[in-house]
Design an enzyme around this catalytic site. Structure first.
Site, PDB file in Angstrom:
ATOM      1  N   TYR A  16       0.837  -1.194   0.000  1.00 53.52           N
ATOM      2  CA  TYR A  16       0.000   0.000   0.000  1.00 53.52           C
ATOM      3  C   TYR A  16       0.876   1.250   0.000  1.00 53.52           C
ATOM      4  O   TYR A  16       1.623   1.498   0.947  1.00 53.52           O
ATOM      5  CB  TYR A  16      -0.930   0.028   1.209  1.00 53.52           C
ATOM      6  CG  TYR A  16      -1.978  -1.065   1.232  1.00 53.52           C
ATOM      7  CD1 TYR A  16      -2.284  -1.807   0.100  1.00 53.52           C
ATOM      8  CD2 TYR A  16      -2.673  -1.355   2.409  1.00 53.52           C
ATOM      9  CE1 TYR A  16      -3.235  -2.808   0.124  1.00 53.52           C
ATOM     10  CE2 TYR A  16      -3.646  -2.349   2.441  1.00 53.52           C
ATOM     11  CZ  TYR A  16      -3.917  -3.069   1.303  1.00 53.52           C
ATOM     12  OH  TYR A  16      -4.870  -4.068   1.337  1.00 53.52           O
ATOM     13  N   PRO A  45     -16.290  -4.081   1.561  1.00 54.44           N
ATOM     14  CA  PRO A  45     -17.712  -4.289   1.866  1.00 54.44           C
ATOM     15  C   PRO A  45     -18.614  -3.225   1.247  1.00 54.44           C
ATOM     16  O   PRO A  45     -19.821  -3.446   1.117  1.00 54.44           O
ATOM     17  CB  PRO A  45     -17.753  -4.237   3.397  1.00 54.44           C
ATOM     18  CG  PRO A  45     -16.579  -3.387   3.778  1.00 54.44           C
ATOM     19  CD  PRO A  45     -15.513  -3.736   2.767  1.00 54.44           C
ATOM     20  N   LEU A  46     -18.036  -2.085   0.856  1.00 53.12           N
ATOM     21  CA  LEU A  46     -18.799  -1.056   0.140  1.00 53.12           C
ATOM     22  C   LEU A  46     -18.588  -1.161  -1.370  1.00 53.12           C
ATOM     23  O   LEU A  46     -18.932  -0.249  -2.123  1.00 53.12           O
ATOM     24  CB  LEU A  46     -18.418   0.341   0.630  1.00 53.12           C
ATOM     25  CG  LEU A  46     -18.722   0.641   2.101  1.00 53.12           C
ATOM     26  CD1 LEU A  46     -18.324   2.068   2.452  1.00 53.12           C
ATOM     27  CD2 LEU A  46     -20.198   0.406   2.417  1.00 53.12           C
ATOM     28  N   GLY A  65     -16.770   1.591  -3.170  1.00 56.26           N
ATOM     29  CA  GLY A  65     -17.443   2.883  -3.143  1.00 56.26           C
ATOM     30  C   GLY A  65     -18.823   2.877  -3.778  1.00 56.26           C
ATOM     31  O   GLY A  65     -19.598   3.824  -3.606  1.00 56.26           O
ATOM     32  N   LEU A 122     -21.365   1.317  -2.918  1.00 56.89           N
ATOM     33  CA  LEU A 122     -22.405   1.288  -1.885  1.00 56.89           C
ATOM     34  C   LEU A 122     -22.214   2.401  -0.858  1.00 56.89           C
ATOM     35  O   LEU A 122     -22.718   2.309   0.257  1.00 56.89           O
ATOM     36  CB  LEU A 122     -22.410  -0.080  -1.197  1.00 56.89           C
ATOM     37  CG  LEU A 122     -22.780  -1.252  -2.112  1.00 56.89           C
ATOM     38  CD1 LEU A 122     -22.569  -2.582  -1.409  1.00 56.89           C
ATOM     39  CD2 LEU A 122     -24.226  -1.122  -2.598  1.00 56.89           C
ATOM     40  N   GLY A 168     -23.300   5.480  -1.348  1.00 58.68           N
ATOM     41  CA  GLY A 168     -24.361   6.459  -1.514  1.00 58.68           C
ATOM     42  C   GLY A 168     -24.019   7.563  -2.498  1.00 58.68           C
ATOM     43  O   GLY A 168     -24.858   8.416  -2.782  1.00 58.68           O
TER      44      GLY A 168
END
Length: 350
Positions: free
Chosen positions: A55, A214-215, A218, A220, A222
Site C-alpha cells: 500500500y 464491503p462497500l 465505493g 455502496l 451512496g
C-alpha cells in the site's frame, strides 16, 4: 464494540477493521491527518488495523507505525506480503525474485514491515494473493518458522480460491505445520460469489474471515445514484473500468445500488449502514474492513455494528442480488493462471 475471536486464535477483534490502504500516496497524503483518523477509530472502539507492504509502496505501514506509538498493545495489527515493491501498482516488470510467496521474499519483507510498523511482532501476517510459482508447502513452512521465531503471532491468506484454502489446511495437517487461521476475501452485497464455496470452506475449518471492500469499492457509499454525475474519487481514477457507466456490468451495478438505496431509506438507515451490516451479519464473517480516506467517511461507518437487519430486509436484498452471485466479474481481484495463460487453457487441444 463487541469483539469476535479471530479464527479461534484467542485474539479478539472488533466487527469493524480499519483498513489502511488509503493512507499515503494512494489516498490521504498528510501523515498527521491519517494518524488522526487512526486515533479516532481506536478511540471509537475499533481494535483491529489491517494494512499491507504494497500500500503506497510501504508508506501506509509507516503511517500506521507512527500512529501506534504508545498504543501498540491495544491493537491487533495485520499486514500482508506478496506484491512487488519495485514497481507501481498494476505496472508490469520488476525483479521476479522480489515478489510472490517464496521463503526468500517473505523473510525479507517481514523484516521491512516490522521496521516500518515500528513493532517487534505482527499479530496477523497474510499472504496477499496466491502464487502459482511457489508451492504452498514452502510458504506455510516459512510462515510457521516466522511464527515460532516470534515475529508473527498467526498467519492467514487473502483472496484465495476455495480449493487453495483446502490445500493449505491439508498441507499444515500432513506436515505438522501451523495453519492459515484467516482468509481475507472481497465480499459485499454486489459481490456475493464467496458465499458459494469460500465461506462454507472457511466455516468448516473454523477460519476467521476479514471481508474487504464491503462497500464494493465505493459503489455502496451512496455517492453513485441514477441521474447524478459520476463522482471523481481516488478509486475511479485508479480503476476507471470499474466505474465506466457505458458498460452493461456497471449499469447492472447502478440498478442494484438504486434498489438498495430505496431499501435502506425504507428501513430507516443509510446505504452504508445497510451494506456494512449485511457483511458483518453473515455468521461466517469475523470483521469487515473499512477503508476511510477522511474523518467524515470514518464517522459515516462507525454506527454500522449497531444495525441489525431483519429477515425481511435480508430477503429483499436476496431479491436484488441473489445469494452466491456477483453483479459483475470484471472486478475480480484474482484470476488463476489457468484462465489467463493461453497455453494452460489450450494445451489439451494443441
Amino acid at each position: 464494540m463487541d469483539t469476535r475471536n479471530l479464527g479461534h486464535t484467542g485474539m479478539h477483534v472488533t466487527p469493524l477493521c480499519l483498513g489502511a490502504m488509503m493512507f499515503g500516496a494512494w489516498g490521504e497524503k498528510d501523515h498527521e491527518e491519517s494518524a488522526r483518523i487512526i486515533h479516532h477509530a481506536l478511540d471509537s472502539g475499533i481494535n483491529f488495523i489491517d494494512t499491507a507492504d504494497v500500500y503506497s509502496q510501504g508508506e501506509s505501514e509507516t503511517i500506521v507505525g507512527k500512529a501506534l506509538r504508545g498504543r501498540r498493545q491495544d491493537v491487533v495489527l495485520a499486514t500482508k506480503f506478496h506484491s512487488p515493491m519495485d514497481v507501481a501498482m498494476g505496472a508490469p516488470g520488476g525483479d521476479p525474485n522480489q515478489r510472490g510467496n517464496s521463503r526468500r521474499w517473505m523473510v525479507r519483507e517481514v523484516e521491512n514491515s516490522l521496521r516500518r510498523l515500528q513493532t517487534d511482532w505482527i499479530d496477523l501476517y497474510q499472504v496477499h494473493r496466491p502464487d502459482t510459482g511457489t508451492d504452498d508447502d514452502e510458504t506455510i513452512a516459512a510462515l510457521t518458522d516466522l511464527q515460532r521465531a516470534g515475529k508473527i503471532r498467526a498467519f492467514g491468506s487473502s483472496t484465495f480460491p476455495a480449493y487453495r484454502i483446502v490445500e493449505g489446511q491439508v498441507i499444515a495437517r500432513d506436515r505438522a505445520l501451523s495453519r492459515f487461521v484467516t482468509e481475507q476475501p472481497p465480499y459485499s452485497i454486489l459481490a456475493r460469489g464467496i458465499e458459494r464455496e469460500v465461506l462454507p470452506v472457511t466455516e468448516k475449518y473454523r477460519m476467521g474471515v476479514l471481508a474487504w471492500s464491503p462497500l464494493s469499492g465505493g459503489w455502496l457509499s451512496g455517492r453513485f445514484r441514477k441521474g447524478q454525475e459520476m463522482p471523481t474519487t481516488n478509486r475511479t481514477k485508479m480503476m476507471p473500468k470499474r466505474f465506466d457507466l457505458s458498460t452493461p456490468a456497471n449499469q447492472r451495478r447502478l440498478d442494484a445500488v438504486e434498489d438498495l438505496a430505496v431499501l435502506a431509506e425504507q428501513t430507516g438507515i443509510t446505504l452504508i449502514e445497510l451494506a456494512l451490516a449485511f457483511v458483518m451479519q453473515h455468521p461466517g464473517v469475523t470483521s469487515a474492513i473499512i477503508g476511510p480516506r477522511t474523518m467524515e467517511q470514518l464517522d459515516s461507518q462507525l454506527s454500522s455494528p449497531d444495525v441489525h437487519l431483519s429477515a425481511e430486509v435480508l430477503d429483499r436484498i436476496d431479491e436484488i442480488v441473489a445469494p452466491g452471485t456477483d453483479i459483475s466479474d470484471d472486478g475480480n481481484a484474482y484470476t488463476t493462471d489457468a484462465l489467463t495463460d493461453p497455453f494452460l487453457r489450450r494445451r489439451r487441444t494443441a
